[in-house]
Scaffold this motif. Structure first.
Motif, short mmCIF file in Angstrom:
data_model
loop_
_atom_site.label_atom_id
_atom_site.label_comp_id
_atom_site.label_asym_id
_atom_site.label_seq_id
_atom_site.Cartn_x
_atom_site.Cartn_y
_atom_site.Cartn_z
N LEU A 69 133.99 15.94 51.61
CA LEU A 69 133.90 14.81 50.70
C LEU A 69 135.22 14.05 50.63
N THR A 121 127.32 7.92 53.59
CA THR A 121 126.59 9.15 53.27
C THR A 121 126.37 9.97 54.53
N GLN A 141 126.80 20.05 57.25
CA GLN A 141 127.71 21.19 57.24
C GLN A 141 127.14 22.38 58.00
N PRO A 162 123.90 13.60 55.75
CA PRO A 162 122.85 14.50 55.27
C PRO A 162 123.43 15.85 54.84
N GLU A 163 122.73 16.52 53.97
CA GLU A 163 123.21 17.80 53.45
C GLU A 163 123.35 18.85 54.55
N HIS A 164 122.48 18.78 55.56
CA HIS A 164 122.52 19.80 56.61
C HIS A 164 123.64 19.55 57.63
N LYS A 197 133.20 24.12 57.58
CA LYS A 197 132.72 24.37 56.22
C LYS A 197 133.83 24.63 55.23
N ASN A 210 129.69 10.65 50.61
CA ASN A 210 128.81 11.43 49.75
C ASN A 210 127.68 12.02 50.57
N TYR A 211 127.17 13.14 50.09
CA TYR A 211 126.04 13.76 50.76
C TYR A 211 124.73 13.13 50.29
N SER A 212 123.77 13.12 51.19
CA SER A 212 122.43 12.67 50.84
C SER A 212 121.44 13.69 51.36
N SER A 213 120.24 13.62 50.88
CA SER A 213 119.20 14.56 51.32
C SER A 213 118.45 14.06 52.53
#
Length: 363
Positions: free
Chosen positions: A353, A335, A341, A337-339, A348, A359-362
């Protein structure tokens, strides 16, 4: 790429000059086995030099050969068994260039130095007028009573005429390995490998690729020297697991701390930080220490990158990270983090993925 197995019908009785890249030393011998019997100038880049069984005639004299250049970036154990005998066949050689990495078989075997070059090469080429070389030799050592110094190696070149020679010797006490780098000036090849803290300095405008490695830490002053010595550097690979001893930050409010110039790598396109202490990731990504060029590839461990950038939030590393357009992670990750990118905006448009299989996580 030349492949002798599929080119045995290739020959010419009029060709006098040939520039070629081949995979094996065997291919080089095939080319010289009467296929081009008028060849006078031969410039060959070989990927690998080692023994291969064959029926190729490797004894006949190459009396027409006047100019010969051999380059191999991969280390070979067969310098004395293959390369030296080949040169002895070129008795009329006038110009020779050798760019090699040589590993020795046995403990306490000597380095390739001026005495070795005279004994095994120069004395066998009576018409030789020009000899350019760049040779790394590595050997194991057990006897620490006498380990040749830079001065010892330099003294072996006393009788070399019209040549500026640079010598650099390093020893790894941990691995019991010594390396000796000798080269003639001017330096014209594209790479300079295995640079240590004993780097003799100079200006190398031709070099585009270097590797740095040492058992002792590289400090900021060392990287200043590297940037000045290689102004057109494109690819840099670093190996050093020792923490820097003299860390600094231009943003520090401690007036007593020495200020260092920010290092600029204006042409760097690939930065490989595989086996490194996290200090060196910070050394290159922290904008208060280094200013990198746009659109470069970074090879690094994800967990180390995450630590150095404070989980991709640190401001002093944000600017250099925003210039990265390609990342290779050496470790497996599941995983990010979303930030992530946002921290690497030049990536970008790449499908992270699919590219990283993550996978992205928060978090």
């Amino acid at each position: 790429m030349f492949n002798w197995q599929f080119s045995q019908s290739c020959s010419s009785s009029i060709l006098k000059e040939l520039h070629i890249t081949v995979k094996y030393f065997h291919d080089c011998l095939y080319i010289l086995d009467g296929c081009f019997n008028q060849l006078e100038k031969f410039f060959v880049n070989i990927d690998f030099i080692y023994n291969q069984s064959s029926t190729i005639n490797d004894q006949e004299k190459l009396s027409n050969m006047k100019y010969f250049s051999l380059t191999c970036e991969d280390a070979t154990l067969k310098y004395y068994e293959l390369i030296v005998p080949l040169l002895h066949r070129m008795s009329n050689l006038e110009s020779l260039a050798l760019y090699l990495m040589v590993s020795n078989h046995f403990m306490d075997e000597r380095f390739i130095d001026g005495n070795d070059l005279k004994e095994n090469i120069i004395n066998h080429l009576p018409r030789l007028k020009k000899f350019a070389f760049n040779i790394h030799s590595r050997t194991f050592f057990l006897n620490e009573i006498y380990l040749p110094s830079n001065a010892d190696i330099r003294n072996t070149f006393t009788n070399f005429k019209d040549n500026q020679i640079v010598c650099s010797v390093d020893y790894s006490q941990r691995e019991k390995v010594g390396q000796c780098h000798i080269y003639s000036l001017p330096y014209t090849i594209l790479f300079y490998n295995n640079i240590t803290n004993n780097f003799p300095g100079g200006l190398f405008k031709s070099v585009r690729q270097i590797s740095l490695c040492d058992e002792d830490p590289f400090e900021h002053e060392f990287f200043i020297q590297i940037a000045e010595a290689f102004p057109y550097l494109k690819k840099l690979r670093l190996t050093n697991t020792q923490s820097q001893q003299h860390k600094h930050s231009q943003s520090s409010k401690d007036a007593k701390k020495k200020e260092y110039p920010i290092i600029k790598y204006s042409h760097l396109t690939e930065l490989d930080l595989f086996l490194v202490h996290n200090d060196y990731i910070e050394q290159f990504l922290d904008l208060t220490k280094t200013n990198l060029s746009k659109n470069f590839k970074l090879s690094v461990e994800y967990k180390s990158l995450r630590l150095v950038t404070d989980n991709f939030t640190r401001e002093t590393t944000r600017m250099n990270c925003s210039k990265i357009n390609n990342i290779q992670f050496y470790d497996r990750i599941s995983t990010i983090p979303e930030h992530f990118q946002m921290y690497f905006p030049r990536m970008k448009y790449r499908s992270l993925l699919s590219y990283f299989d993550i996978n992205y996580s928060s978090r």
